[in-house]
Design a protein around this motif. Structure first.
Motif, short mmCIF file in Angstrom:
data_model
loop_
_atom_site.label_atom_id
_atom_site.label_comp_id
_atom_site.label_asym_id
_atom_site.label_seq_id
_atom_site.Cartn_x
_atom_site.Cartn_y
_atom_site.Cartn_z
N GLN A 188 1.03 2.73 -7.16
CA GLN A 188 0.79 3.12 -8.56
C GLN A 188 1.19 4.58 -8.79
OE1 GLN A 188 -3.30 3.05 -9.86
NE2 GLN A 188 -2.80 2.19 -11.84
N PRO A 237 0.17 -7.20 -18.94
CA PRO A 237 -0.56 -5.93 -18.79
C PRO A 237 -1.23 -5.73 -17.44
CG PRO A 237 -1.64 -7.37 -20.38
CD PRO A 237 -0.31 -7.96 -20.10
N LYS A 240 -0.15 -2.57 -15.01
CA LYS A 240 -1.14 -1.55 -14.64
C LYS A 240 -1.22 -1.33 -13.13
CE LYS A 240 -3.94 -1.99 -18.80
NZ LYS A 240 -5.19 -2.52 -19.41
N LYS A 241 -0.75 -2.29 -12.35
CA LYS A 241 -0.68 -2.08 -10.90
C LYS A 241 0.40 -1.06 -10.53
CE LYS A 241 -2.12 -6.80 -9.64
NZ LYS A 241 -1.70 -8.05 -8.97
N ALA A 292 -3.19 5.22 -14.59
CA ALA A 292 -4.24 4.86 -15.55
C ALA A 292 -4.06 5.57 -16.89
CB ALA A 292 -5.61 5.17 -14.97
N THR A 296 -1.28 6.21 -18.44
CA THR A 296 0.05 5.91 -18.98
C THR A 296 -0.01 5.67 -20.48
OG1 THR A 296 0.89 5.01 -16.90
CG2 THR A 296 1.96 4.24 -18.92
N TYR A 344 1.62 3.75 -23.58
CA TYR A 344 2.37 2.51 -23.80
C TYR A 344 2.93 2.48 -25.22
CZ TYR A 344 0.35 0.57 -19.49
OH TYR A 344 0.00 0.35 -18.18
N ASN A 383 -3.31 -2.98 -26.35
CA ASN A 383 -2.47 -2.70 -25.17
C ASN A 383 -1.48 -1.56 -25.38
OD1 ASN A 383 -3.61 -4.69 -23.49
ND2 ASN A 383 -2.25 -6.28 -24.28
#
Length: 417
Positions: free
Chosen positions: A116, A129, A133-134, A138, A140, A142, A226
């Motif tokens: 990550q 999503p 997210k992996k 955290a 980020t 979008y 999201n």
């Protein structure tokens, strides 16, 4: 006898001291690193004060189809290079992140070892999503971009004419739209996705779903949850200003030359009946577009204001014109058979004539490198960044001459134009 305490003289001294201290604090505040928005190089300020902020460098862009997203990808790649960021690139020889399959983390080159720790993700993928997210941090940011489904479908028809079964067997886009179910087979979704509700599909949803009010409202709310920002391709310059403001980027970070556009003589004119049919045939995309077009303009009004927006758009266009005059020999995009350097030839698809650029001769090294990165097509840029980030892997083959050799990539030196 006067009691001890503050005399009038002391009080005046105290007031003067506090006033001077306040001025000193204000002076220090305004010397902080800040974003100032200007409409010309004469330092003329716009009507809002500069606000301290830091450029966001963890950014995920959902690259939708036929929405000017190749131009946004170029902006993202240039930003990644400017800040030496790590891009989540497609694994091996692929140029997309598993599309049209739903995204999973192992579609990213090096995910097993990097984890990550990617900063930028912007190649084509079908949004998922939990898996994204992996890969991304955290914090980020979008965002994505939408386009009016009416011109979008016409563009898809021309671009994917030879690939999509629903398009191949019809003479033109208007004939297809007279009776789309006659040509369209939902079961062949991997190829026919481009013929119906393609944006809905890119966001990870069923493009053949029934247009039920409760369902569509739930999807719209989920997308709002999201994504921090949805841009509108039909107002691209305004979108770039909003993106710049939201990410706290510089103007040159969002300056662009239009990429992956086609010659006007390949555009088919839609009849009024066809335009109305698209609203029904692609009703999920139509609702998606209407919803986020409204939220786009609402956000503009709440954060920038139309008057300031207009001035900033003028500034962006002036800077773009300046760069075009510096970089381009024709000052505009040219047809594929007029592109002199085949390393800058964009991928050609369907009946579209995808345009490209010729650079001026005798540019100095730094200017040449800047100009090359403004015009390099998507596949070539992806291949280049892949070679830089994963030098021990086999380079992605685009079947064209290299713009930069491996040594030039390592040393960041320009090649020929």
């Amino acid at each position: 006898m006067k009691s001890p305490g503050c005399t009038p003289r002391h009080a005046r001294c105290l007031i003067i001291f506090i006033f001077c201290l306040g001025l000193s604090c204000l002076s220090g505040f305004f010397h902080m690193k800040s974003k100032s928005y200007r409409i010309s190089k004469s330092q003329e300020e716009l009507l809002i004060p500069p606000t301290p902020c830091h450029a966001k460098t963890n950014v995920m862009f959902l690259k939708t189809h036929k929405t000017a997203s190749s131009t946004v990808l170029n902006i993202m790649f240039r930003f990644a290079e400017r800040y030496n960021l790590t891009v989540a690139l497609p694994a091996d020889q692929l140029f997309h992140l598993g599309y049209p399959r739903t995204f999973v983390a192992h579609f990213v080159e090096g995910f097993e070892t990097i984890g990550q720790n990617y900063n930028i993700m912007c190649n084509h993928l079908r949004f998922n999503p939990l898996e994204v997210k992996k890969v991304m941090a955290a914090n980020t940011f979008y965002f994505s971009i939408l386009r009016n489904p009416i011109p979008l479908l016409e563009s898809s028809y021309i671009y994917y004419k030879d690939y999509v079964p629903a398009f191949r067997s019809s003479k033109n886009v208007n004939e297809f739209l007279e009776s789309p179910t006659r040509y369209y087979e939902p079961a062949d979704y991997r190829r026919n996705i481009y013929a119906r509700n393609i944006m809905w599909f890119d966001f990870g949803y069923d493009n053949n779903a029934e247009d039920d009010t409760n369902y569509t409202q739930a999807v719209l709310e989920e997308i709002e949850h999201n994504f921090h920002l949805i841009l509108i391709a039909d107002y691209f310059d305004e979108s770039m200003i909003l993106l710049k403001r939201t990410l706290c980027w510089d103007l040159d970070d969002v300056i662009y030359f239009k990429l992956n556009s086609r010659s006007q003589d390949t555009v088919q004119t839609l009849t009024p009946e066809s335009e109305e049919q698209i609203k029904a045939w692609c009703s999920l995309d139509w609702k998606l577009y209407l919803h986020f077009n409204q939220s786009f303009w609402r956000r503009i009004e709440e954060t920038i204001g139309l008057e300031v927006l207009e001035k900033e758009v003028d500034h962006l266009r002036a800077r773009q014109k300046e760069l075009m005059e510096t970089c381009l020999s024709e000052q505009e995009a040219v047809r594929k058979d007029h592109i002199r350097n085949k390393a800058l030839l964009p991928f050609q698809s369907g009946a579209a004539d995808i345009l490209g650029y010729n650079l001026k001769q005798d540019l100095d090294n730094a200017t040449l490198r800047t100009c090359q990165k403004m015009v390099i097509p998507e596949l070539q840029y992806t291949s280049y960044l892949y070679a830089v980030q994963h030098p021990h892997k086999k380079r992605k083959d685009v079947g064209l001459p290299l713009l930069w050799t491996s040594l030039q990539e390592k040393m960041q030196l320009p090649g020929s134009n």
